[in-house]
Design a protein around this motif. Structure first.
Motif, PDB file in Angstrom:
ATOM      1  N   PRO A 190       0.907  -1.363  -0.019  1.00  0.00           N
ATOM      2  CA  PRO A 190      -0.126   0.087  -0.124  1.00  0.00           C
ATOM      3  C   PRO A 190       0.818   1.436   0.004  1.00  0.00           C
ATOM      4  CG  PRO A 190       0.013  -1.160   2.297  1.00  0.00           C
ATOM      5  CD  PRO A 190       0.906  -1.796   1.343  1.00  0.00           C
ATOM      6  N   VAL A 191       2.028   1.153   0.093  1.00  0.00           N
ATOM      7  CA  VAL A 191       2.920   2.412   0.367  1.00  0.00           C
ATOM      8  C   VAL A 191       4.192   2.252  -0.383  1.00  0.00           C
ATOM      9  CG1 VAL A 191       3.696   4.188   1.937  1.00  0.00           C
ATOM     10  CG2 VAL A 191       1.871   2.845   2.723  1.00  0.00           C
ATOM     11  N   VAL A 192       4.797   3.388  -1.151  1.00  0.00           N
ATOM     12  CA  VAL A 192       6.241   3.166  -1.669  1.00  0.00           C
ATOM     13  C   VAL A 192       6.496   4.624  -1.523  1.00  0.00           C
ATOM     14  CG1 VAL A 192       5.167   3.933  -4.149  1.00  0.00           C
ATOM     15  CG2 VAL A 192       7.343   2.590  -3.856  1.00  0.00           C
ATOM     16  N   TRP A 195      11.695   8.271  -5.877  1.00  0.00           N
ATOM     17  CA  TRP A 195      12.086   9.418  -6.587  1.00  0.00           C
ATOM     18  C   TRP A 195      11.746   9.432  -7.951  1.00  0.00           C
ATOM     19  CZ3 TRP A 195      15.966   6.246  -4.173  1.00  0.00           C
ATOM     20  CH2 TRP A 195      16.552   5.384  -5.053  1.00  0.00           C
ATOM     21  N   LYS A 196      11.758  10.816  -8.666  1.00  0.00           N
ATOM     22  CA  LYS A 196      11.446  10.841 -10.119  1.00  0.00           C
ATOM     23  C   LYS A 196      12.556  10.365 -10.724  1.00  0.00           C
ATOM     24  CE  LYS A 196       7.986  14.435  -9.818  1.00  0.00           C
ATOM     25  NZ  LYS A 196       7.437  15.900 -10.302  1.00  0.00           N
ATOM     26  N   PRO A 197      12.304   9.474 -12.152  1.00  0.00           N
ATOM     27  CA  PRO A 197      11.022   9.508 -12.599  1.00  0.00           C
ATOM     28  C   PRO A 197      10.183   8.556 -12.228  1.00  0.00           C
ATOM     29  CG  PRO A 197      12.863   8.616 -14.069  1.00  0.00           C
ATOM     30  CD  PRO A 197      13.379   9.111 -12.721  1.00  0.00           C
ATOM     31  N   LEU A 198      10.740   7.781 -11.199  1.00  0.00           N
ATOM     32  CA  LEU A 198      10.014   6.446 -10.833  1.00  0.00           C
ATOM     33  C   LEU A 198       8.638   7.277 -10.181  1.00  0.00           C
ATOM     34  CD1 LEU A 198      12.733   4.677  -9.183  1.00  0.00           C
ATOM     35  CD2 LEU A 198      12.058   4.581 -11.680  1.00  0.00           C
ATOM     36  N   VAL A 199       8.585   8.135  -9.519  1.00  0.00           N
ATOM     37  CA  VAL A 199       7.409   8.860  -8.934  1.00  0.00           C
ATOM     38  C   VAL A 199       6.207   9.450  -9.818  1.00  0.00           C
ATOM     39  CG1 VAL A 199       6.490  10.874  -7.838  1.00  0.00           C
ATOM     40  CG2 VAL A 199       8.374   9.555  -6.686  1.00  0.00           C
ATOM     41  N   SER A 200       6.896   9.683 -11.105  1.00  0.00           N
ATOM     42  CA  SER A 200       5.884  10.035 -12.154  1.00  0.00           C
ATOM     43  C   SER A 200       5.238   8.812 -12.660  1.00  0.00           C
ATOM     44  CB  SER A 200       6.771  10.994 -13.157  1.00  0.00           C
ATOM     45  OG  SER A 200       7.354  12.012 -12.610  1.00  0.00           O
ATOM     46  N   GLN A 201       6.267   8.038 -12.957  1.00  0.00           N
ATOM     47  CA  GLN A 201       5.502   6.655 -13.552  1.00  0.00           C
ATOM     48  C   GLN A 201       4.382   5.955 -12.664  1.00  0.00           C
ATOM     49  OE1 GLN A 201       8.797   4.039 -14.494  1.00  0.00           O
ATOM     50  NE2 GLN A 201       9.964   5.634 -15.337  1.00  0.00           N
ATOM     51  N   ILE A 202       4.501   6.102 -11.217  1.00  0.00           N
ATOM     52  CA  ILE A 202       3.665   5.481 -10.532  1.00  0.00           C
ATOM     53  C   ILE A 202       2.280   6.484 -10.185  1.00  0.00           C
ATOM     54  CG2 ILE A 202       3.140   5.038  -7.908  1.00  0.00           C
ATOM     55  CD1 ILE A 202       6.071   4.126  -7.795  1.00  0.00           C
ATOM     56  N   LEU A 203       2.538   7.697 -10.251  1.00  0.00           N
ATOM     57  CA  LEU A 203       1.413   8.444 -10.094  1.00  0.00           C
ATOM     58  C   LEU A 203       0.461   8.677 -11.280  1.00  0.00           C
ATOM     59  CD1 LEU A 203       2.743  11.596  -8.109  1.00  0.00           C
ATOM     60  CD2 LEU A 203       1.329   9.705  -7.285  1.00  0.00           C
ATOM     61  N   ALA A 204       0.969   7.977 -12.298  1.00  0.00           N
ATOM     62  CA  ALA A 204       0.267   7.938 -13.566  1.00  0.00           C
ATOM     63  C   ALA A 204      -1.068   7.185 -13.473  1.00  0.00           C
ATOM     64  CB  ALA A 204       1.040   7.320 -14.633  1.00  0.00           C
ATOM     65  N   ASP A 205      -0.946   6.259 -12.355  1.00  0.00           N
ATOM     66  CA  ASP A 205      -2.304   5.251 -11.865  1.00  0.00           C
ATOM     67  C   ASP A 205      -3.069   6.177 -10.822  1.00  0.00           C
ATOM     68  OD1 ASP A 205      -4.082   3.917 -10.527  1.00  0.00           O
ATOM     69  OD2 ASP A 205      -2.546   2.100 -10.301  1.00  0.00           O
ATOM     70  N   LYS A 206      -4.160   6.694 -11.408  1.00  0.00           N
ATOM     71  CA  LYS A 206      -4.870   7.871 -10.517  1.00  0.00           C
ATOM     72  C   LYS A 206      -5.473   6.934  -9.371  1.00  0.00           C
ATOM     73  CE  LYS A 206      -4.128  10.818 -13.611  1.00  0.00           C
ATOM     74  NZ  LYS A 206      -3.048  11.496 -13.229  1.00  0.00           N
ATOM     75  N   SER A 207      -5.306   5.715  -9.258  1.00  0.00           N
ATOM     76  CA  SER A 207      -5.744   5.326  -7.696  1.00  0.00           C
ATOM     77  C   SER A 207      -4.735   5.463  -6.689  1.00  0.00           C
ATOM     78  CB  SER A 207      -5.974   3.873  -8.202  1.00  0.00           C
ATOM     79  OG  SER A 207      -4.654   3.023  -8.221  1.00  0.00           O
ATOM     80  N   VAL A 208      -3.802   6.103  -6.862  1.00  0.00           N
ATOM     81  CA  VAL A 208      -2.748   6.169  -6.011  1.00  0.00           C
ATOM     82  C   VAL A 208      -2.545   7.783  -5.852  1.00  0.00           C
ATOM     83  CG1 VAL A 208      -1.502   4.077  -6.317  1.00  0.00           C
ATOM     84  CG2 VAL A 208      -0.733   5.970  -7.528  1.00  0.00           C
ATOM     85  N   HIS A 209      -2.117   8.354  -4.624  1.00  0.00           N
ATOM     86  CA  HIS A 209      -1.584   9.498  -4.716  1.00  0.00           C
ATOM     87  C   HIS A 209      -0.618   9.769  -3.579  1.00  0.00           C
ATOM     88  CE1 HIS A 209      -4.241   9.405  -1.104  1.00  0.00           C
ATOM     89  NE2 HIS A 209      -3.622  10.378  -0.682  1.00  0.00           N
ATOM     90  N   SER A 210       0.496  11.094  -3.692  1.00  0.00           N
ATOM     91  CA  SER A 210       1.330  11.349  -2.810  1.00  0.00           C
ATOM     92  C   SER A 210       0.725  12.206  -1.802  1.00  0.00           C
ATOM     93  CB  SER A 210       2.206  12.279  -3.654  1.00  0.00           C
ATOM     94  OG  SER A 210       3.171  13.093  -2.691  1.00  0.00           O
ATOM     95  N   ILE A 211       1.561  11.659  -0.529  1.00  0.00           N
ATOM     96  CA  ILE A 211       1.128  12.405   0.819  1.00  0.00           C
ATOM     97  C   ILE A 211       1.874  13.405   1.317  1.00  0.00           C
ATOM     98  CG2 ILE A 211      -0.852  10.812   1.537  1.00  0.00           C
ATOM     99  CD1 ILE A 211       1.292   9.687   3.529  1.00  0.00           C
ATOM    100  N   PHE A 212       3.124  13.160   0.568  1.00  0.00           N
ATOM    101  CA  PHE A 212       4.288  14.072   1.224  1.00  0.00           C
ATOM    102  C   PHE A 212       5.407  14.077   0.191  1.00  0.00           C
ATOM    103  CE2 PHE A 212       7.968  15.055   3.734  1.00  0.00           C
ATOM    104  CZ  PHE A 212       7.593  15.821   4.559  1.00  0.00           C
TER     105      PHE A 212
END
Length: 364
Positions: A190-192, A195-212
């Motif tokens: 549930p948590v990862v 850093w970018k570009p990995l962050v950008s790749q993950i956030l392309a999935d709209k079911s997840v979001h950044s909390i910090f």
């Protein structure tokens, strides 16, 4: 008569062959005599330019100017640090935290010669199912342990009132080359933190979001080029030539990047398999010190000491400085003004603004 002529022809051919062989040997020996340096880098918006620097010929131009050769080699991040500590490479891109808790803690005296940028949103904590900080204890958290990802996670917990729950976090050590697939293909994670570009790749999935993310702690996650101090101080002076050449190449490259030069953007993006649009998005959350003046000013300011003190106290508290270390002062840092954090006889990490200042003054 024909035999005499043939003999002369053979003699000339043998002489020519001998001359070519000698010339080849001399040329090979000359190349062998050229001091050669290897820089390790890994995928990150602020480090991808090393790929373009080599591809474009900028690095070779500066190396030739100083009569040396410089190679760049791509690694997974943790592997690059291991190679540096093992002295298999001469210089390496790394964050301020890793510079302190890996080579410095291992007794490898190292010098940061380029402060390239600070992460201003590139590093992030990403969750599924609307998790909040108070729900993270007990959850599986994927990250590259003993790196700034772990630092970011703790800073996020502390700044969100969860310091008492730090010991309840369940960290799953995952390589940066595997972390996107491992997180995206396994919904039970549930948590990862990455850093970018990995962050950008993950956030392309709209079911997840950044909390910090690192924009909440500006200047704490610095991205450096670090050289072993023994390499920098080689008696033949080649280490100084390397530092000047790589600094000159870096600032020429970054100037192109900051100006939006098409190839600089294209090849830096391609270094990590990103599109130009994705890479430009990453640069927006990378506070590049695009000029040597901005880099030198930060490196000589009181701010860097404040940020590094947070980092070194974190490293000590988490036992990242090795066995037998009784305080953060046992691994000391020296700054351009000569001030030292820690014991004077235990300096292992040095911030050196010499080459950034030389670039600022046009003296490279």
């Amino acid at each position: 008569m024909r035999d005499t002529q043939a003999s002369k022809s053979r003699s000339l051919l043998y002489a020519a062959a001998a001359f070519l062989l000698l010339a080849t040997c001399v040329s090979s020996q000359a190349k062998a005599d050229v001091p050669t340096f290897t820089v390790g880098w890994s995928v990150y918006a602020g480090w991808n330019p090393y790929f373009y620097m080599q591809k474009s010929g900028i690095l070779k131009k500066w190396a030739d100017k100083y009569g040396i050769a410089i190679k760049v080699q791509r690694f997974d991040y943790a592997a690059s640090l291991d190679a540096f500590v093992a002295k298999n490479i001469d210089a390496c891109t790394m964050t301020n935290m890793e510079a302190f808790d890996l080579p410095a803690a291992a007794g490898v005296d190292s010098t940061a010669i380029i402060v390239g940028d600070y992460s201003n949103g590139n590093d992030a904590i990403i969750v599924r199912n609307g998790l909040t900080f108070d729900k993270l204890p007990g959850q599986k958290i994927m990250l590259v342990q003993k790196t700034v990802s772990e630092y970011l996670l703790e800073r996020g917990m502390v700044l969100n009132g969860q310091q008492a729950n730090l010991s309840k976090l369940k960290l799953i050590n995952t390589s940066d080359s595997d972390i996107v697939a491992a997180f995206m293909n396994n919904k039970s994670n549930p948590v990862v933190v990455t850093w970018k570009p990995l962050v950008s790749q993950i956030l392309a999935d709209k079911s997840v979001h950044s909390i910090f993310d690192s924009s909440k702690i500006p200047g704490e996650i610095l991205d450096l080029l670090v050289v072993r101090t023994e390499v920098l101080n080689r008696p033949d002076g080649s280490g100084q030539k390397f530092a000047k050449a790589v600094s000159g190449a870096w600032y020429e490259t970054v100037a192109q990047l900051a100006a939006g030069q098409a190839n600089a953007i294209k090849y830096s993006a391609g270094a990590s398999g990103d599109s130009v649009e994705s890479y430009k998005e990453q640069l927006k959350t990378t506070s590049l010190f695009a000029t040597p003046k901005s880099a030198a000013d930060f490196t000589t300011s009181p701010t860097i000491k404040q940020k590094m003190d947070l980092v070194r106290q974190f490293c000590f508290a988490h036992g990242l400085l090795g066995q037998g270390i009784k305080s953060a002062d046992d691994v000391a840092i020296i700054y351009p003004d000569g001030s030292i954090q820690g014991k004077k006889d235990r300096v292992r990490l040095r911030f050196n603004a010499t080459y950034m200042q030389a670039a600022q003054q046009g003296k490279l």
